[in-house]
Scaffold this active site. Structure first.
Site, PDB file in Angstrom:
ATOM      1  N   ARG A 273     -91.195  69.983  42.674  1.00 23.31           N
ATOM      2  CA  ARG A 273     -90.765  71.125  43.486  1.00 23.31           C
ATOM      3  C   ARG A 273     -90.352  70.663  44.880  1.00 23.31           C
ATOM      4  NH1 ARG A 273     -95.143  75.592  42.709  1.00 23.31           N
ATOM      5  NH2 ARG A 273     -94.707  75.384  40.500  1.00 23.31           N
TER       6      ARG A 273
ATOM      7  N   GLU B 157    -107.495  81.351  32.072  1.00 23.29           N
ATOM      8  CA  GLU B 157    -106.052  81.605  32.094  1.00 23.29           C
ATOM      9  C   GLU B 157    -105.385  81.297  30.757  1.00 23.29           C
ATOM     10  OE1 GLU B 157    -103.801  79.514  35.111  1.00 23.29           O
ATOM     11  OE2 GLU B 157    -101.892  80.373  34.439  1.00 23.29           O
TER      12      GLU B 157
ATOM     13  N   LYS C 131    -106.905  85.527  33.900  1.00 27.26           N
ATOM     14  CA  LYS C 131    -105.588  85.370  34.528  1.00 27.26           C
ATOM     15  C   LYS C 131    -104.499  85.398  33.455  1.00 27.26           C
ATOM     16  CE  LYS C 131    -102.881  82.245  37.510  1.00 27.26           C
ATOM     17  NZ  LYS C 131    -102.906  81.282  38.627  1.00 27.26           N
TER      18      LYS C 131
ATOM     19  N   SER D 129     -97.839  84.957  38.045  1.00 24.29           N
ATOM     20  CA  SER D 129     -96.476  85.431  38.289  1.00 24.29           C
ATOM     21  C   SER D 129     -95.474  84.735  37.380  1.00 24.29           C
ATOM     22  CB  SER D 129     -96.093  85.241  39.752  1.00 24.29           C
ATOM     23  OG  SER D 129     -96.311  83.894  40.163  1.00 24.29           O
ATOM     24  N   GLY D 130     -95.850  83.605  36.838  1.00 18.60           N
ATOM     25  CA  GLY D 130     -95.124  82.860  35.816  1.00 18.60           C
ATOM     26  C   GLY D 130     -93.620  82.991  35.735  1.00 18.60           C
ATOM     27  N   GLY D 131     -92.866  82.741  36.779  1.00 20.07           N
ATOM     28  CA  GLY D 131     -91.427  82.763  36.638  1.00 20.07           C
ATOM     29  C   GLY D 131     -90.771  84.044  37.115  1.00 20.07           C
TER      30      GLY D 131
ATOM     31  N   ARG E 110     -95.965  80.423  42.550  1.00 21.35           N
ATOM     32  CA  ARG E 110     -94.595  80.441  43.048  1.00 21.35           C
ATOM     33  C   ARG E 110     -94.263  81.720  43.802  1.00 21.35           C
ATOM     34  NH1 ARG E 110     -92.405  78.857  37.302  1.00 21.35           N
ATOM     35  NH2 ARG E 110     -94.565  79.358  36.830  1.00 21.35           N
TER      36      ARG E 110
END
Lengths: 400, 362
Positions: free
Chosen positions: B32, B176, B218, B261-263, B296
């Site tokens: 990133r 998760e 999660k 939030s995964g994307g 993210r």
């Protein structure tokens, strides 16, 4: 004894594919479980009705009258007041219950045995219609009784899956809107239910629930962890109840049962028969904790059974539950049999002249428990000082 | 010890609070940073994370921050341990304890997660460094026959084992089971897969005797796949499907559901979370907090600002952005997010990455 619940190989494994998903070209040994669970809601034409009925039965200040004793069991009760076990007498007894004035203010559903579902009052009015007049939904016991599991210490499974769909369809036509199936798990001194018993009973409950919903009946799912001999603690009851309920809930989800369209009928957590009895606050603490740990919020109502408690305890403990769980996601209420019937039966004595008094006691008991459900019960209890209501396990199928 | 853990879990999931997931492994954060024009050095990673931990994220609504193990021992420029920076503002330090994904035998494309063998020793070390909670990520694909029975069973068992070890060591476990956004499945298929996975995870937690009151979960919100060709799900649909699945699967004893939030873009994640909470309130409430554990979605705009300018003034702006993003999501937990979202990256679209999770640098 630790129950090691190794999962059954792929009992819930169905090789159906959700619409639009590409099928795998090679079948691997890891079979896929891609059935649309929430699509069941769209597929079942009864879905909205099931949800509405479940919500209606479990609404605040209401509970269920369990009057579904088989003919043989009813006979035993009638015997205690010197009344013969005839169809007419059984009819009279239930008529007394279902026509009690104002009962519908406190009772939202009445569970019946098959014979009763099809019976009429002396005046020729269908019982289902009498109940509907009171605003009480008719329910039907659909299991056909307990059978001992071979190789266990008197543990049981519950029978009744064969032809269940057709029976439910017929009961719905007759006016039933919910069903009941009782599974029994035993605890005794130092021992909980075996994994065989837990798996077998959870499976039966989940299959029954599936079939009932397919035919428009809200299933009351009753995994009773029954009070047994021994001085085992309330913590042990809570522990085993957790194991049992968590497995039941897992299977209900795996079998695509619509949880918003079921009711649960569990036991409250009590110490063993030979241990000192627990206070309402203690019962409530462990019972609430067990429910919080195992029951997801989409189940609208938890209707506790009264087995193992006296009539007064049934009311006091119910009230304590409300105190212990002020914002409960499900209704914490009752499905009481003898806690509502015992004193009523004794008052009636099978005599015409006691009819009104007996009905008054029933309504008073229903009212007390309704108030307890609202956290507003003040006493005195209409049937104080009674002993614990215990039930010996009957095997061999339902009496005819 | 159990009571303390229950209190910690309650603290992390208190009304209006959520988590900053800043536990990217060296490899992931490296990619990133490289995309943003930095070199993947320890100093680059440290100075980037410093922006967050020295920003006023505590008062902006962050109750806990998940760290990678390297970060747990790092310090701010003035020598203060990051754990201390966080503690000072009421933010509990959490730690990622899994060691990344590995292919699952016999299930092409599917994974399980490494780390159980060394978990207990690792946890004791992290507790000594000040960690109060932990996180373990399982990743499950949806579509094309996935997730398979073995994948669900294996990952659920691992999550339960991890959770039990954590609690024994004094850490609140975040469980998760991430169902990946990758794929062209619709919302209904995703809901079905999520129901099966979460139900199984809960069942294994219960079998292991994990204290649910001291556990957080999660999951992903219920959204269609990133390559779904049908209409985008609006926040109301996301809310309804998500609530339905959570209500069906998650026992009331768990104090918090901290969505990943995964994307999703920063803005999407906030708006969806906000709508979830509004719909929850309007439909009788829920027994658990419906909150966030965003990576993210709490970082992308900060990284953008940082990549453009690493001067002192920019640092201040980065900190402001970190706090603003946190605040927006804190409001969303209360169902009260409104107005302009602080994000400056949402126009660029999904924050989906394909390199997440595979660790080769253990």
């Amino acid at each position: 004894m630790q129950a090691s619940l190794s999962s059954r190989p792929n009992i819930a494994c169905r090789s159906q594919f959700a619409a639009g998903a590409a099928a795998t070209s090679k079948r691997s040994r890891c079979s896929s479980v891609v059935v649309a669970g929430l699509a069941t809601e769209k597929d079942n034409p009864f879905a909205e009705e099931l949800k509405a009925n479940a919500k209606h039965i479990s609404r605040r200040g209401r509970g269920i009258l369990a009057s579904d004793e088989s003919n043989a069991t009813t006979g035993k009760r009638l015997e205690t007041i010197g009344v013969d076990n005839t169809e007419d007498n059984r009819r009279d007894w239930r008529q007394l219950l279902y026509t009690a004035p104002d009962l519908g203010n406190y009772i939202s559903g009445a569970i019946m045995f098959e014979e009763t579902l099809y019976q009429k009052s002396r005046e020729g009015v269908q019982f289902v219609d009498l109940l509907k007049e009171q605003g009480i939904l008719p329910g039907i016991k659909v299991d056909t009784g307990l059978q001992v599991l071979p190789g266990t210490d008197g543990e049981t499974t519950t029978q009744g899956l064969d032809n269940l769909g057709a029976r439910c369809e017929a009961y719905y036509k007759q006016g039933a809107r919910f069903a009941k199936w009782r599974a029994v798990l035993k605890i005794s001194e130092g021992e909980g239910p075996s994994s065989q018993a837990i798996l077998e009973n959870a499976h039966g409950l989940a299959r029954y629930a599936q079939i009932a919903q397919q035919n428009g009946l809200v299933p009351i799912v009753e995994p009773e962890v029954t009070l047994g001999p021994g001085a085992y603690s309330i913590e042990e009851t809570a522990y085993w109840s957790e194991r049992v309920y968590s497995h039941v809930m897992r299977l209900l989800n795996e079998y695509d049962v619509l949880l918003e369209g079921i009711l649960l009928k569990p036991n409250m957590c009590l110490p063993g028969l030979d241990a000192p009895s627990a206070s309402p606050a203690e019962v409530a603490k462990y019972t609430v904790r067990t429910m919080m740990r195992t029951i997801p919020p989409s189940v609208p109502g938890i209707h506790f059974l009264s087995g193992g408690m006296s009539e007064e305890e049934s009311t006091l403990n119910l009230q304590a539950l409300q105190d212990a769980c002020p914002n409960s996601p499900w209704s914490l209420t009752f499905s009481y049999g003898r806690a509502l019937q015992s004193a009523t039966l004794k008052t009636w004595q099978g005599k015409e002249e006691n009819w009104g008094k007996a009905q008054a006691i029933l309504t008073a008991l229903a009212k007390a428990n309704s108030e307890a459900q609202l956290g507003q019960y003040k006493g005195p209890h209409p049937a104080p000082g009674g002993g614990r209501i215990l039930q010996a396990l009957r095997f061999g199928g339902a009496g005819k | 010890m159990s009571l303390e853990l229950i209190e910690t879990a309650k603290y992390l999931s208190a009304p209006g609070k959520g988590l900053l997931a800043s536990d990217e492994s060296t490899g992931t954060i490296g990619k990133r940073l490289e995309k943003a024009g930095f070199e993947n050095t320890e100093e680059a990673r440290r100075s980037y994370r410093e922006l967050f931990y020295t920003a006023p994220i505590g008062e902006a609504g962050i109750s806990g921050a998940i760290l990678f193990k390297e970060t747990l021992g790092q310090q701010a420029a003035d020598g203060t341990l990051f754990v201390e920076c966080l503690q000072r503002q009421g933010v509990l330090a959490g730690i990622k304890v899994d060691e990344g994904l590995v292919p699952l035998d016999g299930c092409p494309g599917e994974t399980s997660t490494r780390g159980l063998a060394t978990l207990e020793a690792a946890c004791r070390g992290y507790v000594a460094q000040g960690a109060k909670f932990a996180k373990w990520r399982a990743a499950l694909k949806v579509g094309g026959g996935c997730p398979t029975e073995q994948c669900i069973e294996t990952n659920a068992q691992q999550l339960a084992e991890y959770a039990a070890v954590c609690q024994a060591c004094g850490l609140v476990p975040i469980v998760e089971p991430e169902l990946l956004i990758d794929g062209n499945h619709d919302q209904a298929a995703f809901a079905d897969a999520s129901t099966r996975v979460i139900t199984r995870c809960i069942a294994h937690l219960q079998r292991k005797g994990v204290v649910l009151e001291a556990t957080l979960i999660k999951p992903q919100m219920i959204i269609p796949g990133a390559d779904y060709t049908g209409p985008k799900a609006d926040p109301s649909e996301v809310a309804q499907h998500t609530l339905a699945v959570m209500r069906q699967c998650v026992p009331a004893a768990i104090p918090g559901i901290m969505f990943l939030s995964g994307g999703q873009t920063e803005e999407e994640a906030t708006i969806n979370l906000n709508r979830i909470n509004q719909e929850a309130q309007q439909s009788g409430g829920c027994p658990w907090s419906l909150s966030f554990s965003f990576g993210r979605s709490l970082q992308a705009s900060v990284l953008k600002l940082w990549s453009e300018d690493q001067g002192e003034a920019s640092k201040a702006r980065c900190r402001e952005m970190a706090a603003a993003l946190a605040h927006a999501n804190s409001r969303a937990v209360l169902g009260k997010f409104e107005g302009l979202h602080p994000s400056i990256t949402s126009q660029q679209g999904s924050l989906r990455e394909t390199f997440r999770g595979w660790r080769t640098d253990v």
